[in-house]
Design a protein around this motif. Structure first.
Motif, mmCIF file in Angstrom:
data_model
loop_
_atom_site.group_PDB
_atom_site.id
_atom_site.type_symbol
_atom_site.label_atom_id
_atom_site.label_comp_id
_atom_site.label_asym_id
_atom_site.label_seq_id
_atom_site.Cartn_x
_atom_site.Cartn_y
_atom_site.Cartn_z
ATOM 1 N N GLY A 154 0.828 -1.201 0.000
ATOM 2 C CA GLY A 154 0.000 0.000 0.000
ATOM 3 C C GLY A 154 0.863 1.252 0.000
ATOM 4 O O GLY A 154 2.083 1.184 0.052
ATOM 5 N N ASN A 155 0.195 2.384 -0.049
ATOM 6 C CA ASN A 155 0.893 3.679 0.044
ATOM 7 C C ASN A 155 -0.066 4.696 0.657
ATOM 8 O O ASN A 155 -0.406 5.704 0.051
ATOM 9 C CB ASN A 155 1.358 4.147 -1.349
ATOM 10 C CG ASN A 155 2.018 5.514 -1.270
ATOM 11 O OD1 ASN A 155 2.432 5.944 -0.181
ATOM 12 N ND2 ASN A 155 2.045 6.227 -2.374
ATOM 13 N N MET B 238 -4.216 -8.435 11.119
ATOM 14 C CA MET B 238 -4.854 -7.439 10.263
ATOM 15 C C MET B 238 -4.695 -7.761 8.780
ATOM 16 O O MET B 238 -3.615 -8.096 8.322
ATOM 17 C CB MET B 238 -4.201 -6.088 10.585
ATOM 18 C CG MET B 238 -4.919 -4.898 10.056
ATOM 19 S SD MET B 238 -4.444 -4.571 8.357
ATOM 20 C CE MET B 238 -2.855 -3.818 8.630
HETATM 21 S S1 SF4 Z 1 -1.656 1.705 6.599
HETATM 22 FE FE1 SF4 Z 1 0.546 1.615 6.226
HETATM 23 S S2 SF4 Z 1 1.040 -0.525 6.563
HETATM 24 FE FE2 SF4 Z 1 -1.142 -0.414 6.240
HETATM 25 S S3 SF4 Z 1 -1.466 -0.744 4.061
HETATM 26 FE FE3 SF4 Z 1 -1.349 1.427 4.396
HETATM 27 S S4 SF4 Z 1 0.776 1.953 4.006
HETATM 28 FE FE4 SF4 Z 1 0.684 -0.239 4.367
#
Ligand code: SF4
Length: 462
Positions: free
Chosen positions: A144-145, A219
């Protein structure tokens, strides 16, 4: 040499401490229970919230004043500047470099300072085997970002442990008496994407392991869960898996979700929850929500409240937006603190009402509970603390000034009995159950639920 290991933050960070503890013991260091006894203190840190960061910096300053040699590991090690101000001679160990912990402790003991950044495999490293709960890190990093997230900066690489290695860890842990396996990661849904495998393959392998144990999956982002739904639901039919799903949604507004750059829609989240509940009506749904993201308007917040009323999650981890150094969101103008506080209080109040309502459904029921923790002496139904259920105090103090009578009927449905709560454990849907009666750690016991509040069920062993 005596080392004290102090851990902050998430289950993944605690699992890293189990690895660092294993490496240090293997290297001949003695792990002690108090910082005062130690030659070197290792702080395994967290950086998710500003408040936690400030608390850790104060801890570093206090330990330095006591003349302690300090190693700073974990996610705060990326904020080198702030750590160096608090303790110039500290040794820093980045999350990917835990395999260097023994060398780091030696350097700290010699007052040499230094920093370990190199990413090194964690597979094959010694670890501490705990029981009845064993934390098993399956991956770190993510794909993710999210614009508010600093953890991604501290753990920038997606790194998954191999299925074979994880199977050997779980088998060894079960052989040594573990009854609850916590599979944990930054985003379990990203597991294996760097190895050409995936979470379903891992869960299928864990399912085949012989032994009497339960598995809690950490999670998983709704976007990943959506893709794995059918197969994952089939695997979760196995009694080994707690019917517990932690799916962070962060907001109920699609607009704010886009502003956060989250890799799933609010609709995805709803779809996943619906599918889970269709298969497991009593499953527990946990989610995370950030209140006060800089672009969140009142109508966006209303959408979050509406989502929570619609989905009725069992657990909602409510966080006030906190600007984190180096993130995209840190450049945005923040909403006034008072307004963020108001929204957070309103949401927390709603979450507790829903929690109490949902837990109330289990009163009178018989449930099987795995005992994983000691309870507290003399605290009965509703874990009364001076007449208030624990954990509600902050909110009740905010709403009902001192000395004013506080109505708690909404949280405690059944008459209170002040029987000793000897133990705490988890039901098959991972609900926390405080049990009065004879038992021991790791037992699976039958319990009649006699009471509840927003966070726990209370029962008698039968
Ligand atoms: S919150 Fe942080 S750790 Fe979770 S998916 Fe988004 S970028 Fe990744």
């Amino acid at each position: 040499m005596k080392v004290y290991l102090e851990t902050y933050g998430c289950t993944l960070n605690q699992a890293d401490s189990d690895i660092m503890g294993g490496i240090l013991k293997h290297a001949g260091f003695r792990l002690v229970k108090e910082a005062s006894e130690a030659d070197v203190v290792v702080l395994n840190t967290c950086t998710v919230k500003g408040r936690t960061e400030n608390r850790i910096i104060s801890r570093i300053e206090a330990l330095r004043k006591q003349g302690k040699r300090i190693v700073v590991a974990g996610c705060l090690s990326i904020n080198e500047k702030r750590v160096r101000i608090a303790c110039p001679e500290a040794v820093l160990v980045h999350p990917g470099a835990v395999s260097f912990i023994a060398e780091a402790v030696r350097r700290a003991a010699e007052g040499k300072g230094g920093e370990f950044k190199e990413k090194a495999a964690k597979e094959g490293l010694p670890r501490l085997f705990t029981k009845p709960i064993l934390r098993v890190p399956i991956q770190e990093g993510c794909v993710g970002n999210c614009y508010f997230c600093q953890t991604r900066l501290a753990r920038p690489y997606l790194m998954s442990y191999s299925v074979k290695w994880l199977r050997s860890w779980v088998e060894e842990g079960v052989k040594r008496g573990a009854k609850e396996i916590q599979l944990t990661g930054m985003d379990s849904g990203a597991y294996g994407l760097d190895l050409g495998t995936n979470l379903v393959a891992l869960l299928d392998e864990v399912r085949k392991i012989k032994g009497d144990f339960r598995v809690r999956l950490g999670m998983i982002n709704p976007g990943h869960a959506k893709k794995m739904l059918p197969k994952m639901m089939d695997i979760f039919e196995d009694k080994k898996f707690y019917k517990f799903f932690h799916l962070p949604v962060q907001t109920g507004s699609e607009k704010v979700r886009g502003d956060m750059n989250r890799a799933h829609s609010v609709a995805d989240f709803k779809k996943v929850v619906k599918a889970i509940r269709k298969k497991f009506p009593d499953a527990s749904i946990s989610t995370d929500i950030i209140v006060g993201y800089p672009t969140e308007k009142e109508e966006d917040f209303e959408k979050t409240l509406k989502l929570v009323k619609e989905i009725k999650p069992d657990i909602v981890n409510v966080s006030k937006f906190a600007s984190r150094r180096g993130t995209v969101a840190s450049k945005l103008r923040e909403i006034p603190t008072e307004e963020v506080k108001r929204r957070s209080t309103e949401l927390a109040e709603l979450v507790r009402r829903i929690g109490a309502e949902k837990n109330g459904r289990f009163e009178g029921k018989r449930m099987e509970v795995l005992i994983t923790e000691r309870g507290k002496k003399g605290l009965g139904n509703g874990e009364l603390d001076g007449g208030n259920p624990k954990g509600f105090c902050q909110l009740s103090r905010a709403i009902f000034p001192a000395g004013k009578r506080r109505p708690f009927s909404l949280l405690r449905k059944s008459g209170s009995d002040m029987e000793t709560v000897n133990w705490k454990g988890r039901a098959d849907n991972y609900k926390q159950v405080c049990v009065s009666g004879k038992a021991k750690m790791g037992d699976r016991v039958k319990v009649k639920i006699t009471g509840s509040n927003f966070g726990s069920l209370f029962g008698k062993r039968i």
